[in-house]
Scaffold this active site. Structure first.
Site, PDB file in Angstrom:
ATOM      1  N   GLY A  52      33.836 -39.499  76.680  1.00 54.71           N
ATOM      2  CA  GLY A  52      34.610 -39.409  77.920  1.00 54.71           C
ATOM      3  C   GLY A  52      35.561 -40.586  78.094  1.00 54.71           C
ATOM      4  N   THR A  53      35.116 -41.775  77.733  1.00 55.12           N
ATOM      5  CA  THR A  53      35.955 -42.960  77.911  1.00 55.12           C
ATOM      6  C   THR A  53      37.259 -42.814  77.130  1.00 55.12           C
ATOM      7  OG1 THR A  53      33.977 -44.325  78.186  1.00 55.12           O
ATOM      8  CG2 THR A  53      36.022 -45.484  77.626  1.00 55.12           C
TER       9      THR A  53
ATOM     10  N   ASN B 292      29.906 -40.135  89.405  1.00 52.97           N
ATOM     11  CA  ASN B 292      28.699 -40.458  88.647  1.00 52.97           C
ATOM     12  C   ASN B 292      27.615 -41.112  89.497  1.00 52.97           C
ATOM     13  OD1 ASN B 292      31.038 -42.255  88.402  1.00 52.97           O
ATOM     14  ND2 ASN B 292      29.571 -43.712  87.560  1.00 52.97           N
TER      15      ASN B 292
ATOM     16  N   GLN C 178      31.065 -35.902  84.518  1.00 54.73           N
ATOM     17  CA  GLN C 178      29.770 -35.628  85.161  1.00 54.73           C
ATOM     18  C   GLN C 178      29.665 -34.180  85.634  1.00 54.73           C
ATOM     19  OE1 GLN C 178      27.144 -37.489  85.235  1.00 54.73           O
ATOM     20  NE2 GLN C 178      27.978 -39.492  84.683  1.00 54.73           N
TER      21      GLN C 178
ATOM     22  N   SER D 296      32.438 -34.882  78.207  1.00 53.03           N
ATOM     23  CA  SER D 296      31.655 -35.709  77.276  1.00 53.03           C
ATOM     24  C   SER D 296      30.363 -34.994  76.916  1.00 53.03           C
ATOM     25  CB  SER D 296      31.349 -37.045  77.951  1.00 53.03           C
ATOM     26  OG  SER D 296      30.540 -37.834  77.125  1.00 53.03           O
TER      27      SER D 296
ATOM     28  N   HIS E  53      27.359 -36.082  75.691  1.00 54.90           N
ATOM     29  CA  HIS E  53      26.015 -36.586  76.028  1.00 54.90           C
ATOM     30  C   HIS E  53      25.680 -36.453  77.506  1.00 54.90           C
ATOM     31  CE1 HIS E  53      26.664 -40.806  77.718  1.00 54.90           C
ATOM     32  NE2 HIS E  53      27.891 -40.518  77.316  1.00 54.90           N
TER      33      HIS E  53
ATOM     34  N   THR F  80      38.408 -39.090  61.031  1.00 53.15           N
ATOM     35  CA  THR F  80      37.635 -37.913  60.599  1.00 53.15           C
ATOM     36  C   THR F  80      36.708 -37.483  61.729  1.00 53.15           C
ATOM     37  OG1 THR F  80      37.698 -38.704  58.333  1.00 53.15           O
ATOM     38  CG2 THR F  80      35.993 -37.081  58.863  1.00 53.15           C
TER      39      THR F  80
ATOM     40  N   CYS G  56      25.973 -50.994  83.051  1.00 49.55           N
ATOM     41  CA  CYS G  56      27.028 -51.535  82.213  1.00 49.55           C
ATOM     42  C   CYS G  56      26.404 -52.087  80.950  1.00 49.55           C
ATOM     43  CB  CYS G  56      27.893 -52.542  82.962  1.00 49.55           C
ATOM     44  SG  CYS G  56      27.093 -54.079  83.308  1.00 49.55           S
TER      45      CYS G  56
HETATM   46  N1  PLP Z   1      33.730 -40.736  83.407  1.00 52.03           N
HETATM   47  C1  PLP Z   1      32.639 -40.646  84.170  1.00 52.03           C
HETATM   48  C2  PLP Z   1      32.738 -40.082  85.548  1.00 52.03           C
HETATM   49  C3  PLP Z   1      31.410 -41.091  83.677  1.00 52.03           C
HETATM   50  O1  PLP Z   1      30.319 -41.017  84.443  1.00 52.03           O
HETATM   51  C4  PLP Z   1      31.346 -41.630  82.365  1.00 52.03           C
HETATM   52  C5  PLP Z   1      30.085 -42.173  81.825  1.00 52.03           C
HETATM   53  O2  PLP Z   1      29.212 -42.594  82.556  1.00 52.03           O
HETATM   54  C6  PLP Z   1      32.529 -41.672  81.605  1.00 52.03           C
HETATM   55  C7  PLP Z   1      33.696 -41.222  82.161  1.00 52.03           C
HETATM   56  C8  PLP Z   1      32.521 -42.197  80.203  1.00 52.03           C
HETATM   57  O3  PLP Z   1      31.962 -41.225  79.335  1.00 52.03           O
HETATM   58  P1  PLP Z   1      31.360 -41.641  77.904  1.00 52.03           P
HETATM   59  O4  PLP Z   1      30.039 -42.271  78.163  1.00 52.03           O
HETATM   60  O5  PLP Z   1      31.236 -40.336  77.169  1.00 52.03           O
HETATM   61  O6  PLP Z   1      32.331 -42.552  77.257  1.00 52.03           O
END
Ligand code: PLP
Length: 366
Positions: free
Chosen positions: A69-70, A138, A166, A186, A188, A225, A306
Site C-alpha cells: 500500500g505504501t 486505519n 483498510q 494491499s 496483507h 521482477t 511504527c
Molecule cells: N494506507 C493505510 C490506510 C494503511 O493502514 C496502511 C498500513 O497500515 C498503508 C496505507 C500502508 O500499506 P502497506 O503496509 O501495505 O505498505
C-alpha cells in the site's frame, strides 16, 4: 495463548492465500521471459491481475502491482500529482503524508469524517489539484464519503486518489463506482502475504510515469521482477469469503465490554468498518494499556504502529479534536478468523486493566 485483535496492522494469512502461494512457488519462471517457464509464471500473474481488477472495479491493464500500500500511495502521488497542487485529508496514513509533505490539509469533524465544504472551498480556490483521501481510516475505521468527494473533484477538474488499503476486503470497494482516478490496495490487509499491493487506475490515467525505474515491467509503470507467488496469494485472499455480520457482532461486544469500564468509543457516530473500534480510557496512557493487555495475551495497538515499535502520538485522533484523550485510546481490529473466545478474553483483560489504570477517585469526605 495470544488473542490477535490487530488485523488493521496485518491480517492472519488466509488458508486460500497460503495454498495459492505454495502452488505458485512450485512454478519456476520470470514472467518477463519468453520461454514456456516464463509464460507459465506470466499466466499465474495475469490470472491474478484479472481477478483483482474484476473484484475492485478496474480493467486488468489498469492494475499495477507494487510492493504494498505504501508504494501504491507513493506512486499515485508521484505520477498523478505532477504539475498539480496536492490536497490531503487530515487523517491520512503516513504513506500519503510522507509522499505529500507540503500538501494543503482538509480538516475532519469530531467523528473523523472529512469536511466536504472545506474541500470544496479549497478546490474552488486555486489551480488543478490531486486530492488524496482514504476510504477507511486505519485507527478508527471511519469511512469517508468518497463518491461525494469524487463528484466535487470532477466539478473542479481535480483528480482523486483513494487509499483503500483498510477498506478493501472489508467493504464493497469498486474504483468505477467510487468515481476515483486511482486507488491503493494491499494484500496483507486482507489476509494475503505481505510485500505486494496494487495501484488501480481509471482508464484515462493508465499511462503513468514510474517511481521505480527498471526493466519496464508493469507496462513501464513499475520496474522490478514481480513477486508471482505473493501476487497469486493476494488474488486468492481477495476472493476468500468473509462474514461481516459475525465480526460486527463481536466488535459490538468489545465496545460494550469497554464502555462498561468507562471507555468512550471514538468516532462511533460515523459510518465505520465493521471490524474496527477505537476505545479511549480517560486517564490511562495508550501505550500502558497496550502493554497491560499484551501481558494478558491480547494483541491490540495504539496510535499507528511504527517501525521502531514505539507508539507515536496519533495525528488522526488529534485531528478529530480529542485533546488529551488522543493519547489514551487503543485500537482493536478483528481479523477474519476472530472468535468469541478472543473477544471474551479481551473483555476480561480490559476490565482487569481498567481497574488498575483508572485514576483513583478523589474523595471529598471531610
Ligand atoms: N494506507 C493505510 C490506510 C494503511 O493502514 C496502511 C498500513 O497500515 C498503508 C496505507 C500502508 O500499506 P502497506 O503496509 O501495505 O505498505
Amino acid at each position: 495463548m495470544m488473542h490477535y485483535l490487530d488485523a488493521n496492522a496485518t491480517e492472519p494469512l488466509r488458508p486460500e492465500a497460503r495454498d495459492a502461494v505454495l502452488a505458485a512457488m512450485a512454478v519456476t519462471g520470470n514472467p518477463s521471459s519468453v520461454h514456456q517457464a516464463g509464460r507459465a509464471a506470466r499466466r499465474l500473474m495475469e490470472d491474478a491481475r484479472e481477478s483483482l481488477a474484476h473484484r475492485f472495479g478496474c480493467q486488468a491493464a489498469d492494475l499495477v502491482f507494487t510492493s504494498g500500500g505504501t508504494e501504491a500511495d507513493a506512486l499515485a502521488v508521484h505520477a498523478l500529482g505532477q504539475g498539480r497542487r496536492l490536497i490531503i485529508g487530515a487523517t491520512e496514513h503516513d504513506a500519503i503524508r510522507a509522499a505529500a509533505p507540503a500538501a494543503e490539509v482538509v480538516p475532519v469533524g469530531g467523528d473523523g469524517v472529512v469536511d466536504l465544504e472545506a474541500l470544496a472551498a479549497r478546490l474552488a480556490n486555486g489551480p488543478a489539484a490531486l486530492v488524496c483521501l482514504m476510504l477507511a481510516n486505519n485507527e478508527t475505521g471511519t469511512i469517508q464519503p468518497i463518491p461525494e468527494a469524487a463528484a466535487l473533484c470532477r466539478t473542479h477538474g481535480a483528480l482523486l486518489h483513494a487509499d483503500a488499503v483498510q477498506a478493501a476486503g472489508r467493504m464493497d470497494v469498486n474504483l468505477t463506482a467510487l468515481g476515483v482516478t486511482s486507488m491503493a490496495i494491499s494484500s496483507h490487509k486482507m489476509g494475503g502475504p505481505t510485500g505486494v499491493g496494487a495501484l488501480l487506475l481509471a482508464p484515462e490515467y493508465r499511462t503513468i510515469a514510474p517511481l521505480i525505474l527498471g526493466g519496464g515491467q508493469e507496462r513501464g509503470r513499475r520496474g522490478g521482477t514481480p513477486p508471482v507467488a505473493a501476487i497469486a496469494g493476494f488474488a486468492a485472499a481477495a476472493e476468500a469469503p468473509r462474514d461481516s455480520g459475525i465480526l460486527a457482532a463481536l466488535r459490538d461486544r468489545i465496545e460494550q465490554a469497554a464502555v462498561a469500564q468507562g471507555a468512550t468509543v471514538i468516532g462511533g457516530s460515523a459510518p465505520r468498518l465493521f471490524n474496527t473500534t477505537c476505545l479511549a480510557l480517560p486517564g490511562a496512557r495508550a501505550d500502558t494499556q497496550v502493554i497491560a493487555l499484551d501481558l494478558d495475551g491480547i494483541a491490540v495497538s495504539a496510535g499507528s504502529a511504527c517501525s521502531s515499535g514505539k507508539v507515536a502520538a496519533s495525528h488522526v485522533l488529534a485531528a478529530m479534536g480529542l485533546g488529551a484523550l488522543a493519547g489514551q485510546a487503543i485500537r482493536a481490529s478483528l481479523p477474519w478468523n476472530a472468535t468469541e473466545t478472543a473477544v471474551e478474553a479481551f473483555a476480561t483483560a480490559y476490565a482487569r486493566m481498567a481497574d488498575r489504570l483508572r485514576p483513583p477517585l478523589v474523595s471529598h469526605a471531610a
